[in-house]
Motif scaffolding. Structure first.
Motif, PDB file in Angstrom:
ATOM      1  N   ILE A  31       0.732  -1.058  -0.033  1.00  0.00           N
ATOM      2  CA  ILE A  31       0.299  -0.192   0.086  1.00  0.00           C
ATOM      3  C   ILE A  31       1.388   1.446   0.456  1.00  0.00           C
ATOM      4  O   ILE A  31       1.570   1.147   0.865  1.00  0.00           O
ATOM      5  CB  ILE A  31      -0.858   0.293   1.029  1.00  0.00           C
ATOM      6  CG1 ILE A  31      -1.645  -1.252   1.231  1.00  0.00           C
ATOM      7  CG2 ILE A  31      -1.554   1.577   1.052  1.00  0.00           C
ATOM      8  CD1 ILE A  31      -2.619  -1.703  -0.213  1.00  0.00           C
ATOM      9  N   ASP A  32       1.060   2.167  -0.740  1.00  0.00           N
ATOM     10  CA  ASP A  32       1.480   3.294  -1.053  1.00  0.00           C
ATOM     11  C   ASP A  32       1.211   4.520   0.716  1.00  0.00           C
ATOM     12  O   ASP A  32      -0.262   4.390   0.443  1.00  0.00           O
ATOM     13  CB  ASP A  32       0.955   3.831  -2.496  1.00  0.00           C
ATOM     14  CG  ASP A  32       1.498   3.118  -3.959  1.00  0.00           C
ATOM     15  OD1 ASP A  32       3.053   2.790  -3.404  1.00  0.00           O
ATOM     16  OD2 ASP A  32       1.746   3.382  -5.086  1.00  0.00           O
ATOM     17  N   GLY A  33       1.950   5.479   0.291  1.00  0.00           N
ATOM     18  CA  GLY A  33       1.501   5.664   1.870  1.00  0.00           C
ATOM     19  C   GLY A  33       1.340   5.234   2.896  1.00  0.00           C
ATOM     20  O   GLY A  33       1.132   5.813   3.781  1.00  0.00           O
ATOM     21  N   ALA A  34       1.820   3.883   2.905  1.00  0.00           N
ATOM     22  CA  ALA A  34       1.613   3.246   4.556  1.00  0.00           C
ATOM     23  C   ALA A  34       2.512   3.790   5.098  1.00  0.00           C
ATOM     24  O   ALA A  34       3.488   3.405   4.909  1.00  0.00           O
ATOM     25  CB  ALA A  34       1.239   1.606   4.355  1.00  0.00           C
ATOM     26  N   ILE A  35       1.794   3.502   6.900  1.00  0.00           N
ATOM     27  CA  ILE A  35       2.814   4.086   8.163  1.00  0.00           C
ATOM     28  C   ILE A  35       3.738   2.871   8.589  1.00  0.00           C
ATOM     29  O   ILE A  35       3.935   3.330   9.805  1.00  0.00           O
ATOM     30  CB  ILE A  35       2.289   4.974   8.924  1.00  0.00           C
ATOM     31  CG1 ILE A  35       1.042   4.604   9.280  1.00  0.00           C
ATOM     32  CG2 ILE A  35       1.846   6.579   8.026  1.00  0.00           C
ATOM     33  CD1 ILE A  35      -0.125   5.104  10.713  1.00  0.00           C
ATOM     34  N   ALA A  36       3.282   1.812   8.265  1.00  0.00           N
ATOM     35  CA  ALA A  36       4.160   0.853   8.681  1.00  0.00           C
ATOM     36  C   ALA A  36       3.503  -0.289   7.514  1.00  0.00           C
ATOM     37  O   ALA A  36       2.855  -0.273   7.192  1.00  0.00           O
ATOM     38  CB  ALA A  36       3.723   0.212  10.346  1.00  0.00           C
ATOM     39  N   LYS A  37       4.374  -1.728   8.079  1.00  0.00           N
ATOM     40  CA  LYS A  37       4.194  -2.626   6.949  1.00  0.00           C
ATOM     41  C   LYS A  37       3.282  -3.929   7.910  1.00  0.00           C
ATOM     42  O   LYS A  37       2.707  -4.213   6.792  1.00  0.00           O
ATOM     43  CB  LYS A  37       5.465  -3.228   7.121  1.00  0.00           C
ATOM     44  CG  LYS A  37       7.070  -2.841   6.540  1.00  0.00           C
ATOM     45  CD  LYS A  37       7.966  -3.827   6.901  1.00  0.00           C
ATOM     46  CE  LYS A  37       9.558  -3.450   6.201  1.00  0.00           C
ATOM     47  NZ  LYS A  37      10.688  -4.588   5.841  1.00  0.00           N
TER      48      LYS A  37
END
Length: 118
Positions: A31-37
């Motif tokens: 997911i582009d822009g996700a703040i974590a894995k």
């Protein structure tokens, strides 16, 4: 197994130790822009159980992996506790708060792994 996935699995064990319910692991790597894995989401039946689950996660990750969260917020009221492990964010809710914020829907494009309740 990657270190991050091992951390996720250890977090899940900590949740299960205190009977956390409806555990979901959202894989945000694509997911582009996700703040974590990964997001790990679950709930407990009361603020006391939410606090116990969060404590169990911290104890389990510390003893098994020598990992500690960079930050934990929400323990004061224990309606929604968020724990930041860098690549993994953990959210432990009471049921009403989980329904209200509906994080699974927010990340619905991510693959979701449902962990069966024990």
């Amino acid at each position: 197994m990657s270190e991050t996935r091992q951390l996720v699995d250890t977090i899940v064990k900590g949740i299960q130790e205190k009977k956390g319910r409806q555990i979901v692991v959202a894989d945000l790597q694509g997911i582009d822009g996700a703040i974590a894995k990964y997001f790990v989401i679950c709930h407990g039946g009361s603020p006391q159980q939410v606090e116990a689950i969060a404590d169990s996660i911290a104890d389990t990750t510390r003893t098994q992996l020598h990992e500690k969260p960079a930050r934990t917020v929400g323990m004061e009221q224990a309606l929604w506790v968020a724990m930041d492990y860098g690549d993994v964010l953990v959210h432990v809710f009471v049921p009403d708060m989980r329904s209200y914020y509906d994080l699974e829907h927010l990340w619905e494009d991510a693959p979701m792994e449902q962990i069966p309740d024990e």
